[in-house]
Motif scaffolding. Sequence first.
Motif, short mmCIF file in Angstrom:
data_model
loop_
_atom_site.label_atom_id
_atom_site.label_comp_id
_atom_site.label_asym_id
_atom_site.label_seq_id
_atom_site.Cartn_x
_atom_site.Cartn_y
_atom_site.Cartn_z
N PHE A 141 0.84 -1.19 0.00
CA PHE A 141 0.00 0.00 0.00
C PHE A 141 0.88 1.25 0.00
CE2 PHE A 141 -2.80 -3.15 2.09
CZ PHE A 141 -3.93 -3.02 1.29
N ALA A 142 0.32 2.35 -0.46
CA ALA A 142 1.00 3.65 -0.42
C ALA A 142 0.18 4.61 0.42
CB ALA A 142 1.18 4.21 -1.83
N VAL A 143 0.86 5.38 1.26
CA VAL A 143 0.17 6.40 2.07
C VAL A 143 0.82 7.74 1.78
CG1 VAL A 143 1.66 5.92 4.07
CG2 VAL A 143 -0.52 7.08 4.40
N GLU A 144 -0.04 8.72 1.45
CA GLU A 144 0.46 10.03 1.05
C GLU A 144 -0.05 11.15 1.92
OE1 GLU A 144 -0.73 10.32 -3.00
OE2 GLU A 144 0.80 8.93 -3.74
N VAL A 169 2.85 -4.66 3.24
CA VAL A 169 3.86 -3.60 3.35
C VAL A 169 3.19 -2.26 3.08
CG1 VAL A 169 6.06 -2.73 2.44
CG2 VAL A 169 5.66 -5.20 2.58
N VAL A 170 3.57 -1.26 3.84
CA VAL A 170 3.08 0.11 3.64
C VAL A 170 4.28 0.99 3.34
CG1 VAL A 170 1.87 2.06 4.65
CG2 VAL A 170 1.14 -0.27 5.20
N ARG A 171 4.23 1.73 2.22
CA ARG A 171 5.29 2.68 1.92
C ARG A 171 4.77 4.10 2.10
NH1 ARG A 171 8.99 4.25 -3.41
NH2 ARG A 171 10.56 5.32 -2.14
N GLU A 172 5.46 4.86 2.91
CA GLU A 172 5.13 6.27 3.16
C GLU A 172 5.75 7.10 2.03
OE1 GLU A 172 5.54 9.47 6.86
OE2 GLU A 172 6.91 7.76 6.70
N MET A 173 4.91 7.69 1.19
CA MET A 173 5.41 8.42 0.03
C MET A 173 5.90 9.82 0.40
SD MET A 173 5.06 6.03 -2.04
CE MET A 173 5.73 6.91 -3.45
N VAL A 174 5.21 10.48 1.31
CA VAL A 174 5.64 11.78 1.84
C VAL A 174 5.53 11.70 3.35
CG1 VAL A 174 4.94 13.09 -0.19
CG2 VAL A 174 3.31 12.74 1.64
N ALA A 175 6.20 12.60 4.04
CA ALA A 175 6.20 12.58 5.50
C ALA A 175 4.79 12.82 6.03
CB ALA A 175 7.17 13.62 6.05
N SER A 176 4.12 11.75 6.45
CA SER A 176 2.73 11.87 6.92
C SER A 176 2.42 10.96 8.09
CB SER A 176 1.76 11.55 5.77
OG SER A 176 2.05 10.29 5.21
N LEU A 177 3.29 10.03 8.42
CA LEU A 177 3.04 9.07 9.50
C LEU A 177 3.72 9.52 10.78
CD1 LEU A 177 3.47 5.58 7.78
CD2 LEU A 177 1.36 6.68 8.47
N ARG A 178 2.93 9.65 11.84
CA ARG A 178 3.49 9.84 13.17
C ARG A 178 3.84 8.48 13.76
NH1 ARG A 178 -1.53 12.96 15.52
NH2 ARG A 178 -2.44 11.18 14.45
N ALA A 179 4.55 8.50 14.87
CA ALA A 179 4.90 7.23 15.52
C ALA A 179 3.66 6.44 15.90
CB ALA A 179 5.77 7.51 16.75
N THR A 180 2.59 7.13 16.34
CA THR A 180 1.35 6.44 16.71
C THR A 180 0.70 5.81 15.49
OG1 THR A 180 0.22 8.57 16.49
CG2 THR A 180 0.89 7.90 18.68
N ASP A 181 0.76 6.48 14.34
CA ASP A 181 0.16 5.92 13.13
C ASP A 181 0.92 4.68 12.67
OD1 ASP A 181 -1.60 8.11 13.12
OD2 ASP A 181 -0.19 9.32 11.95
#
Length: 519
Positions: A264-267, A293-305
């Motif tokens: 998956f991609a998360v943006e 697998v999750v790929r973070e495309m731009v900085a959007s995930l916090r540690a809690t996420d």
Amino acid sequence: MNPVFSIGIQSLWDEVSHMPTGGVWWMNVERREDAESLLNQTIAAQPFDAKVAAVVMGEKPNKIIKLHESHGPEKIRIFAMPKNENGLYSLYRDLLCSIDPRDYLFILICTDNAWKNIPGERLRAWLNNASRWTNYYHCSLLILNPGNNTDAQLSLLLGEHRSLSGLASLRYQGDNHLFDIAFWGNEKGLSARQQLQVNYTDGVWKLAEKEETDIQPRSDEKVVLSNKNVLEGAPALSEYWSLFDSNDAIFNASRTAQAATVIFAVEQTSQIEQLARFIHTLRRQRGTALKIVVREMVASLRATDERLLLGCGANLVVPWNAPLSRCLTLVESVQKQQFHRHVPDEINTLLALTQPLKLRGYQKWDVFCAAVHDIMNNPLLPADNKGVMVALRPVPGLRVEQALTLCRPNRFGDIMTIGNNRLVLFLTFCRVNDLDTALNHIFPLPTGDIFSNRMIWFEDKQITAEIVEMQAVTAERWTTPLPFTIGRSEVMNAAHDGRSWRRIPEPHRLADTKRGEKA
């Protein structure tokens, strides 16, 4: 001889179609019209002398039940029940008033999403009672549950194999249907994780011809289902790769996978909760061999996420600053892995436990201690990485109540209290090496100018021990904030621009004065 009933899909082998007396079988059906046709087909599939009763929830049975002219039992009993939760609880008692249930097949067709607002505890209790009732009265119960969002119930019911003899889903796929069997037990044995293509043509449910010879699905261990944004414009890397335009399309394709790799991609932050639900559903329904697998495309995930996604069943979260080559190496590293971490039945449990604090700012001494204690005892949070607690003592001449007015936390989960001439903060999911950065965001002045010393706790045992000591402090030694700081979100006219604090100008209008008068 004990009667054995059959589900209304032709050409199914006995192991996934028979329903002997003394059991409860549950089928989720995406479309209401499919549930109604399956109800009628199941009635028609029973022998001439079978005892069959249909219970219709929320509608008139005569509008739904249509008996076949040449197939099915000689007669059936039909019942209507109200469209509410109380009707479910009184079902067995009401049936006993009208019928001797021995050797009967009862088919209950629910209203759309009838179980959506019923808590899991009550659903489990209802199923337990249903199982005991069918065993005691030597009958069978088939539950047809139509609804467009039954994944939550399915994930919950996967663990109810002691109450359920069978659990399956019937999903519409445009030109055919997918009969997804989680488990199905009867006198022929137990079958699990079967996915079969079925067709509904000319009013008849039938197993697709290719499924009659090729029952078990082929191994898909080399298959990769990926969001096309993950490859940053590159084409599919091999014939095993399939690229999709959205995470929704990946999720739908992955519902038939066994051991494939799903990327998956998360943006943006707004995608996280829906993505967590996708991952939780796939992990609960497709098993431990699936690689997610999750790929973070731009900085959007916090540690809690990130912890939420891992807790829902993701094998790996690739950070945004990892280049594509590094991402592909990490994807390769999870091949042939089995997922062994525990995933709760309900995702709401994960959402609540991975985002445990809905508090921010000043809290009374006892409330602060109770909140931190609950976080330390949360089993789903990582050990020694739940947050940092720091106690700050003001410089001589500055009261702790005055220091509190300078404390401006912006995140939920960052709380503080005052007592014993100390300002105590707990910063949820903050790492100890990021403490100075966090304090610079919270205080508009350098902490060295406000506080003379500080003590830091970041391990679970250290924080828990300090909380025990704080709970022993009597109420007389708690400090009360200044009156104008209680309940105020803005304690000073300043804002943080990401690097430093800046005062916000306030407009003032000078009073007009007459000529000759002193200003």
